[in-house]
Motif scaffolding. Structure first.
Motif, PDB file in Angstrom:
ATOM      1  N   UNK A 147      56.424  52.182  22.723  1.00 28.58           N
ATOM      2  CA  UNK A 147      55.567  53.033  21.913  1.00 28.58           C
ATOM      3  C   UNK A 147      54.336  53.491  22.682  1.00 28.58           C
ATOM      4  N   UNK A 148      53.591  52.547  23.253  1.00 32.03           N
ATOM      5  CA  UNK A 148      52.315  52.896  23.900  1.00 32.03           C
ATOM      6  C   UNK A 148      52.520  53.678  25.193  1.00 32.03           C
ATOM      7  N   UNK A 149      53.479  53.286  26.002  1.00 35.46           N
ATOM      8  CA  UNK A 149      53.754  54.045  27.220  1.00 35.46           C
ATOM      9  C   UNK A 149      54.241  55.449  26.850  1.00 35.46           C
ATOM     10  N   UNK A 150      55.048  55.538  25.801  1.00 35.40           N
ATOM     11  CA  UNK A 150      55.513  56.844  25.346  1.00 35.40           C
ATOM     12  C   UNK A 150      54.371  57.741  24.910  1.00 35.40           C
ATOM     13  N   UNK A 151      53.385  57.178  24.228  1.00 32.51           N
ATOM     14  CA  UNK A 151      52.256  57.967  23.737  1.00 32.51           C
ATOM     15  C   UNK A 151      51.433  58.572  24.865  1.00 32.51           C
ATOM     16  N   UNK A 152      51.213  57.804  25.933  1.00 34.40           N
ATOM     17  CA  UNK A 152      50.358  58.316  27.012  1.00 34.40           C
ATOM     18  C   UNK A 152      51.137  59.100  28.064  1.00 34.40           C
ATOM     19  N   UNK A 153      52.462  59.025  28.010  1.00 35.22           N
ATOM     20  CA  UNK A 153      53.279  59.686  29.034  1.00 35.22           C
ATOM     21  C   UNK A 153      53.616  61.126  28.691  1.00 35.22           C
ATOM     22  N   UNK A 154      53.685  61.442  27.417  1.00 30.89           N
ATOM     23  CA  UNK A 154      54.190  62.743  26.996  1.00 30.89           C
ATOM     24  C   UNK A 154      53.122  63.823  27.115  1.00 30.89           C
ATOM     25  N   UNK A 155      53.565  65.046  27.392  1.00 31.71           N
ATOM     26  CA  UNK A 155      52.689  66.225  27.344  1.00 31.71           C
ATOM     27  C   UNK A 155      53.113  67.016  26.110  1.00 31.71           C
ATOM     28  N   UNK A 156      52.441  66.763  24.987  1.00 30.23           N
ATOM     29  CA  UNK A 156      52.848  67.373  23.729  1.00 30.23           C
ATOM     30  C   UNK A 156      52.642  68.888  23.746  1.00 30.23           C
ATOM     31  N   UNK A 157      53.561  69.579  23.101  1.00 25.41           N
ATOM     32  CA  UNK A 157      53.417  71.019  22.931  1.00 25.41           C
ATOM     33  C   UNK A 157      52.235  71.293  22.008  1.00 25.41           C
ATOM     34  N   UNK A 158      51.395  72.270  22.372  1.00 18.37           N
ATOM     35  CA  UNK A 158      50.165  72.534  21.640  1.00 18.37           C
ATOM     36  C   UNK A 158      50.263  73.674  20.633  1.00 18.37           C
ATOM     37  N   UNK A 159      51.411  74.340  20.570  1.00 22.25           N
ATOM     38  CA  UNK A 159      51.530  75.490  19.675  1.00 22.25           C
ATOM     39  C   UNK A 159      51.500  75.112  18.203  1.00 22.25           C
ATOM     40  N   UNK A 160      51.305  76.128  17.352  1.00 14.00           N
ATOM     41  CA  UNK A 160      51.215  75.910  15.910  1.00 14.00           C
ATOM     42  C   UNK A 160      52.552  76.069  15.192  1.00 14.00           C
ATOM     43  N   UNK A 161      53.596  76.444  15.937  1.00 13.44           N
ATOM     44  CA  UNK A 161      54.884  76.683  15.302  1.00 13.44           C
ATOM     45  C   UNK A 161      55.432  75.414  14.658  1.00 13.44           C
ATOM     46  N   UNK A 162      56.037  75.590  13.468  1.00 12.14           N
ATOM     47  CA  UNK A 162      56.633  74.476  12.747  1.00 12.14           C
ATOM     48  C   UNK A 162      58.031  74.874  12.290  1.00 12.14           C
ATOM     49  N   UNK A 163      58.983  74.015  12.542  1.00  8.48           N
ATOM     50  CA  UNK A 163      60.362  74.208  12.096  1.00  8.48           C
ATOM     51  C   UNK A 163      60.568  73.343  10.853  1.00  8.48           C
ATOM     52  N   UNK A 164      60.543  73.970   9.679  1.00  7.02           N
ATOM     53  CA  UNK A 164      60.629  73.225   8.424  1.00  7.02           C
ATOM     54  C   UNK A 164      61.987  72.549   8.249  1.00  7.02           C
ATOM     55  N   UNK A 165      63.043  73.189   8.748  1.00  6.06           N
ATOM     56  CA  UNK A 165      64.364  72.584   8.668  1.00  6.06           C
ATOM     57  C   UNK A 165      64.413  71.304   9.493  1.00  6.06           C
ATOM     58  N   UNK A 166      63.803  71.361  10.677  1.00  2.00           N
ATOM     59  CA  UNK A 166      63.736  70.177  11.532  1.00  2.00           C
ATOM     60  C   UNK A 166      62.875  69.094  10.883  1.00  2.00           C
ATOM     61  N   UNK A 167      61.772  69.506  10.252  1.00  2.00           N
ATOM     62  CA  UNK A 167      60.892  68.541   9.582  1.00  2.00           C
ATOM     63  C   UNK A 167      61.645  67.799   8.487  1.00  2.00           C
ATOM     64  N   UNK A 168      62.431  68.521   7.717  1.00  5.76           N
ATOM     65  CA  UNK A 168      63.220  67.899   6.648  1.00  5.76           C
ATOM     66  C   UNK A 168      64.246  66.924   7.222  1.00  5.76           C
ATOM     67  N   UNK A 169      64.912  67.352   8.291  1.00  4.72           N
ATOM     68  CA  UNK A 169      65.926  66.518   8.916  1.00  4.72           C
ATOM     69  C   UNK A 169      65.323  65.234   9.482  1.00  4.72           C
TER      70      UNK A 169
END
Length: 314
Positions: A147-169
Motif C-alpha cells: 500500500x505505502x510503496x504503491x502510494x509514493x511510487x505512482x504518478x497519478x493522472x491530474x485530469x478532471x475526466x471521470x468515467x462513470x461506468x468505470x466508477x460503478x464497476x
C-alpha cells in the motif's frame, strides 16, 4: 486559504542581518526570529537563507538548531526548509521513529500533486542517499508495504475526466472485497493507489450512494489491523483533506497531552496552502476557534510562533 501574513517588500539581506543579531549576544532573541520568519513566504525564506549564507558563510537552518530548543526549534527548523525538503525530512522521521507514523507518508502521497511528490522524492534521495520507496519498503512488510510503496511510487493522472461506468464497476469490486473481508485484495490496492483523484472520488461516491455509507465505515470492522487502519486513513485523506487535517489537529489537542509533533506538522505544512479552511472546519466541528485551542494547549515562544503562522499574532 493561506493564513500567514507576509511582508510584501521584505529585503532578504536586511532580514539576514537581523536574524544574525538575534542569534548573538546574551541569549537568542526568539521574538525577533518569530517576527521575521513567521511573516515570510517560502520564496522569501529561501532568499533569506541564501543571503545569510553569502553574508556569514553559515547555514541559517543549522544556526537555528544550535540557538533554539524544544518544540520551537523543531517548528522553526521545519518551517525554514524548502517545502519538498521539509516533506522529505518529515517522511524520514516518520519512517524511522520507534512507533512509525504512516500518516505522514499518506499526507505526502495523497495531498501533493504528482510534480510536488516527485520533488519530495528527489529531495529525499539527495538528503539521505536512498529512495523514499526503499526506506518505506525496508521498514514495512506484506500488505502495508504494498500500500505505502504503491502510494509514493505512482504518478497519478491530474485530469478532471471521470468515467462513470468505470466508477460503478470499481465500486462493485470494492464492495465485493469488503463483503468477503479481503481488505488486502489486489484490486483494492490497484484502485486506491493508481486512479486519479476525481476518478477515485467518483468511485467512492458511487459506493456511498449504493450502500448507504462511506467505504471507511465498513473498514472499521478491522480497525485493530495496521494495514486496514492505514487504508482507512488513506481514503479519508484523499477524499477530504480539510476534514482529515482538522481531525489530526483535534486529536492532537483533545488527547491527554498535546502531540506537538503532529500539531507542528499540520500547521507548518498547511499555513501557506489551506490552513484558513482547516481553521473554519475546526470551528464548525468544535465551536472553538483553533487559535484559542492552541493558545490554551501550548506555551511560550512555541505558542507565539504557531499563532503567528495562523495569522493570529498577539
Amino acid at each position: 486559504m493561506a493564513t500567514i501574513v507576509t511582508v510584501e517588500h521584505a529585503h532578504p539581506g536586511v532580514d539576514a542581518e537581523l536574524l544574525n543579531k538575534a542569534c548573538h549576544g546574551w541569549g537568542t532573541d526568539e521574538k525577533a526570529v518569530i517576527a521575521i520568519l513567521a511573516h515570510r513566504n517560502a520564496t522569501q525564506r529561501k532568499l533569506i537563507r541564501e543571503a545569510y549564507q553569502d553574508m556569514y558563510d553559515e547555514d541559517l537552518v543549522n544556526r537555528f538548531e544550535h540557538e533554539l530548543s524544544g518544540d520551537l526549534e523543531r517548528a522553526v527548523y521545519r518551517w525554514n526548509l524548502d517545502p519538498a525538503d521539509r516533506n522529505a525530512v518529515l517522511a524520514s522521521v516518520a519512517i524511522h521513529k520507534e512507533h512509525h507514523d504512516y500518516r505522514v507518508i499518506i499526507e505526502v502521497s495523497c495531498t501533493l500533486s504528482p510534480e510536488e511528490l516527485a520533488d519530495v522524492k528527489h529531495a529525499y534521495h539527495c538528503r539521505y542517499k536512498r529512495s523514499l520507496e526503499e526506506d518505506i519498503a525496508s521498514h514495512t512488510s506484506d500488505d502495508l508495504r504494498k500500500l505505502l510503496v504503491g502510494l509514493v511510487s505512482i504518478h497519478r493522472y491530474q485530469g478532471d475526466e471521470v468515467n462513470l461506468k468505470l466508477a460503478k464497476s470499481e465500486s462493485s469490486i470494492l464492495r465485493n472485497a469488503i463483503e468477503e473481508k479481503t481488505f488486502n485484495h489486489e484490486e483494492i490496492l490497484r484502485i486506491i493507489t493508481t486512479r486519479s483523484k476525481p476518478q477515485l472520488m467518483a468511485t467512492l461516491n458511487h459506493y456511498k450512494d449504493e450502500h448507504g455509507c462511506n467505504m471507511t465505515k465498513h473498514l472499521k470492522d478491522d480497525r485493530d489491523n495496521e494495514y486496514t487502519e492505514t487504508l482507512r486513513t488513506t481514503i479519508r485523506c484523499m477524499s477530504d483533506p480539510i476534514k482529515y487535517f482538522e481531525k489530526v489537529i483535534r486529536n492532537t489537542i483533545k488527547n491527554s497531552g498535546t502531540n506537538e509533533d503532529a500539531l507542528t506538522r499540520v500547521i507548518v505544512t498547511r499555513a501557506e496552502k489551506d490552513l484558513e479552511i482547516i481553521m473554519e472546519q475546526y470551528y464548525k466541528r468544535n465551536s472553538v476557534p483553533l487559535d484559542q485551542a492552541i493558545a490554551k494547549e501550548t506555551s511560550g515562544h512555541y505558542k507565539k510562533f504557531l499563532l503567528a503562522l495562523l495569522g493570529k499574532d498577539d
